[in-house]
Design a protein around this motif. Structure first.
Motif, PDB file in Angstrom:
ATOM      1  N   THR A 182      26.561  95.426  35.566  1.00 23.24           N
ATOM      2  CA  THR A 182      25.923  94.355  36.054  1.00 23.24           C
ATOM      3  C   THR A 182      24.543  95.005  36.813  1.00 23.24           C
ATOM      4  O   THR A 182      23.804  94.487  36.445  1.00 23.24           O
ATOM      5  N   GLU A 205      27.565  89.894  31.627  1.00 21.20           N
ATOM      6  CA  GLU A 205      27.872  88.884  32.250  1.00 21.20           C
ATOM      7  C   GLU A 205      28.794  87.835  31.134  1.00 21.20           C
ATOM      8  O   GLU A 205      28.160  87.133  30.542  1.00 21.20           O
ATOM      9  N   SER A 257      22.357  96.645  34.323  1.00 19.45           N
ATOM     10  CA  SER A 257      21.707  95.748  33.397  1.00 19.45           C
ATOM     11  C   SER A 257      20.581  94.797  33.962  1.00 19.45           C
ATOM     12  O   SER A 257      19.547  94.590  33.260  1.00 19.45           O
ATOM     13  N   ARG A 258      20.647  94.583  35.319  1.00 15.78           N
ATOM     14  CA  ARG A 258      19.392  93.936  35.968  1.00 15.78           C
ATOM     15  C   ARG A 258      18.144  94.698  35.887  1.00 15.78           C
ATOM     16  O   ARG A 258      17.130  94.351  35.707  1.00 15.78           O
ATOM     17  N   LEU A 316      22.692  91.935  28.429  1.00 14.79           N
ATOM     18  CA  LEU A 316      23.057  90.845  29.279  1.00 14.79           C
ATOM     19  C   LEU A 316      24.323  90.118  29.058  1.00 14.79           C
ATOM     20  O   LEU A 316      24.991  89.620  29.744  1.00 14.79           O
ATOM     21  N   ALA A 329      17.652  95.598  31.444  1.00 16.21           N
ATOM     22  CA  ALA A 329      17.326  94.333  30.507  1.00 16.21           C
ATOM     23  C   ALA A 329      15.693  94.203  30.448  1.00 16.21           C
ATOM     24  O   ALA A 329      15.211  94.097  29.446  1.00 16.21           O
TER      25      ALA A 329
END
Lengths: 118, 232, 84
Positions: free
Chosen positions: B103, B149, B106-107, B145, B110
């Motif tokens: 998580t 999630e 990826s923030r 993403l 991405a």
């Protein structure tokens, strides 16, 4: 060198075709098709290759004036670019259908789908 | 067993047909006429440094429009096939949440991946790469993403909007070429500029950026549709 | 150093054919999918050796990246059909 690549491409194509013919599992058949696809792409690019020449991009090393004697054939590369993109579209389509077939029969065995066989 | 033998015999026969092609192949010593034309005229006519891009976007631009259409159709059919019979109120098993590492990672990653994709298709006329590669890189950012999630539904409406707007703009530029320059998808509606600069090669960077957005949206919708299927 | 490119090509060719055989004949389906992705990845290196950087990028991003993920998305949904 082009001969080696050409032979590799043909072999990959034959291996993929053999896998598509002998495997009973739908997902395995799709995997085999992608292998054959990669083989064909290697063949087309190998045909465009020429000994001792460079990529078809003009820059300081390859001025536009002498491009015709310095670069390899760009047309097969453009064709393969198209072929790869279409290939993944076809693969996604085959996978979606395989998922739907599994939903209908709870099996990926091609032998379970006999309705259109005579 | 007999299936296997028949398949082997077929492959052997095909191999025997391909072998003379391999043995009789002699690499060309010089470019053929078409390739020679592209090599000599690309810099002067279109101002693109990457000749493959010039062929894909301008010389064979109509083929690329067809290719993007085929890709759109296959993405649409994937969505159609998978959406049929899918109930909105699915009970099912709740998805396992992604790990903290994925998580947070990826923030960070991405946006950088998307930026790389945009860089690749904006520079398509100068360096290797272009709309298709950049679009695929953008789609891999979307994939990250999706993996980070799993519960969140991706904005299908945003994807569809980007996809159709870029497709419309692509065709509009093609028609503008028909009106203001030599023909459909002619890139000389904008100044050619000097070879090797970012703002050169007429409309090629614009067209390839639109192709990149369109291809990225199509791949993203394929990935989103396949990831939103239910476990059977 | 003239021998280095042909040697690399032969090495890549051998690895690709080996990976293709695993993809087609191997027992485990996840490994077969990964091997098919490996064939694409090695093909992209081969395209680079054949002076086609555009094709190499496409194959690496699309052929070996996205295709493998598409396969795994579907494979995760049809666990029961893996051994059919």
């Amino acid at each position: 060198m082009a001969h080696i690549a050409l032979a590799t491409g043909f072999l990959l194509f034959l291996i993929g075709l053999y896998g598509a013919l002998t495997n009973r599992n739908l997902l395995r058949m799709i995997v085999a098709f992608t292998v054959a696809d990669a083989g064909i792409n290697v063949v087309i690019v190998a045909v465009g290759h020429m000994r001792g020449r460079t990529a078809p991009i003009l820059d300081g090393a390859v001025p536009a004036a002498e491009a015709a004697s310095r670069i390899i054939d760009p047309v097969p590369q453009a064709l393969v670019l198209t072929a790869i993109v279409i290939g993944v579209g076809i693969t996604a389509l085959m996978l979606a259908y395989a998922y739907k077939l599994y939903e209908a029969r709870r099996s990926l065995d091609i032998g379970k789908f006999m309705e259109l066989k005579w | 067993m007999i299936r296997r033998a028949a398949a082997l015999a077929l492959i052997a026969a095909l191999g025997a047909l391909l072998l003379p092609l391999l043995l009789g192949y002699h690499p060309d010593e010089a470019l053929n006429l078409t390739a020679c034309y592209y090599a000599e005229r690309t810099a002067a006519d279109l101002g693109a440094a990457n000749i493959v891009t010039a062929i894909v976007v301008t010389y064979r631009g109509l083929d690329t429009l067809g290719e993007v259409t085929v890709l759109f159709l296959s993405a649409a059919v994937v969505g159609l096939v998978l959406a049929r019979g899918r109930t909105a109120t699915t009970g099912g098993r709740p998805r396992l949440p992604a790990g903290e590492l994925l998580t947070t990672g990826s923030r960070l990653l991405a946006p950088l991946i998307m930026l790389l994709g945009i860089y690749i298709f904006v520079n398509g006329h100068l360096t290797p790469g272009g709309g298709f590669q950049g679009g695929a890189v953008i789609a891999s950012g979307v994939l990250l993403l999706l993996l980070a999630e799993p519960g969140r539904r991706l904005g299908h409406r945003v994807i569809a909007l980007v996809e159709s707007l870029s497709g419309l703009a692509y065709v509009a530029i093609g028609v503008a070429g028909l009106v203001y320059a030599g023909g459909f998808l002619d890139n000389r509606i904008l100044p050619i500029g000097t070879l090797g600069e970012l703002a050169s090669a007429g409309a090629i960077p614009v067209i390839y950026s639109l192709i990149g957005l369109k291809v990225g949206a199509e791949f993203s919708s394929m990935l989103a549709n396949l990831s939103e299927t239910e476990e059977l | 150093m003239a021998w280095i490119t042909p040697a690399l090509t032969v090495l890549l060719a051998a690895a690709m054919i080996g990976a293709a055989l695993v993809a087609v004949l191997g027992r485990s389906l996840p490994i077969a999918i990964l091997a098919a992705g490996l064939v694409s990845l090695l093909a992209s290196v081969l395209f680079l050796v054949l002076a086609s950087p555009d094709v190499a990028m496409t194959e690496a991003a699309i052929g070996s990246g996205l295709t493998t993920f598409l396969f795994f998305f579907v494979l995760g949904r049809v666990r029961g059909g893996e051994h059919d």
